[in-house]
Design an enzyme around this catalytic site. Sequence first.
Site, PDB file in Angstrom:
ATOM      1  N   LYS A  13      -0.874  -6.415  17.260  1.00 35.12           N
ATOM      2  CA  LYS A  13      -0.848  -7.062  18.583  1.00 35.12           C
ATOM      3  C   LYS A  13       0.221  -8.144  18.663  1.00 35.12           C
ATOM      4  CE  LYS A  13      -4.923  -8.985  18.587  1.00 35.12           C
ATOM      5  NZ  LYS A  13      -5.408  -8.713  17.228  1.00 35.12           N
ATOM      6  N   ARG A  88     -11.992 -12.865  22.820  1.00 36.14           N
ATOM      7  CA  ARG A  88     -12.571 -12.226  21.643  1.00 36.14           C
ATOM      8  C   ARG A  88     -14.080 -12.070  21.765  1.00 36.14           C
ATOM      9  NH1 ARG A  88      -8.216 -13.879  17.859  1.00 36.14           N
ATOM     10  NH2 ARG A  88      -8.572 -13.052  15.804  1.00 36.14           N
ATOM     11  N   ARG A 127       0.429  -9.402   4.309  1.00 35.74           N
ATOM     12  CA  ARG A 127       1.088 -10.199   5.336  1.00 35.74           C
ATOM     13  C   ARG A 127       1.499 -11.563   4.767  1.00 35.74           C
ATOM     14  NH1 ARG A 127      -1.523 -10.965  11.207  1.00 35.74           N
ATOM     15  NH2 ARG A 127      -3.243 -12.006  10.147  1.00 35.74           N
ATOM     16  N   ARG A 160      -1.749 -16.439   4.641  1.00 37.78           N
ATOM     17  CA  ARG A 160      -2.766 -17.170   5.395  1.00 37.78           C
ATOM     18  C   ARG A 160      -4.070 -17.194   4.604  1.00 37.78           C
ATOM     19  NH1 ARG A 160      -2.724 -14.901  11.522  1.00 37.78           N
ATOM     20  NH2 ARG A 160      -4.964 -15.013  11.143  1.00 37.78           N
ATOM     21  N   ARG A 171     -13.640 -10.920   8.893  1.00 35.52           N
ATOM     22  CA  ARG A 171     -12.980 -10.853  10.212  1.00 35.52           C
ATOM     23  C   ARG A 171     -13.223  -9.494  10.872  1.00 35.52           C
ATOM     24  NH1 ARG A 171      -7.158 -12.220   8.541  1.00 35.52           N
ATOM     25  NH2 ARG A 171      -6.606 -12.180  10.737  1.00 35.52           N
TER      26      ARG A 171
END
Length: 216
Positions: A13, A88, A127, A160, A171
């Site tokens: 996204k 969300r 990531r 992160r 998550r």
Amino acid sequence: MRVIFLGPPGSGKGTQAKRLQETRRIPQVSTGDLLRQAVRDGTELGREAKGYMDSGGLVPDQLVIDLLLERIEQDDCENGFILDGFPRTVKQADALEQALAAKAKPIDAVINFEIELGILVERLVGRRVCPKGHGEWHVKFNPPRTAGICDVCGEALIQREDDQEDRIRTRMETYRRDTEPLIGFYRQRDLLHGVNALGSMQDVSEQIEAIFAERY
Ligand code: AMP
């Protein structure tokens, strides 16, 4: 053009929102980025949000709703925006709908990034992000020019806190429980457009452009 990008963490996204921001000249508004900036700035909101974010859970609705509604009041959102990571929860979607209805500026389209959740773990563990917020890369799928270094500012990239495997699983559960119901919410309102998010960056980008070419 007021658009929502809906999809699980790691579905692309953010990357696609940044691309669309360039081609359509409307800002990407990422509540995750806004919250991380608040944490870096050490504001009261940042201090309150940090624990929720690090654990992989959601920041309480009202904090995020206030943050988002204030952001989209700014001048650069006058002609539209791309919401990335908001709403969300159904409560957030309701609050957004009411706020935009009051200004007669409703959401035009919701792009749903369709992808199996199992695939996303690999995407997220690899990531790496710039600590100054200049963007994100992937060790395998989208490496920076120099390994481990931000292409923009030369800082060392970091992982992160919430991109560690146990946090990623939390998550995903959070997504399934709290965010997935929004697919039905927006389908009911006839706003939902699905894209196959498994393709390359270019391929997904073309699918999104095709949706907008039809409508705008
Ligand atoms: P993201 O960068 O979108 O993956 O967001 C990172 C983290 O920020 C999430 O795991 C949540 O803890 C928090 N967050 C971002 N957007 C929201 C939102 N709309 N509602 C609640 N928490 C959020």
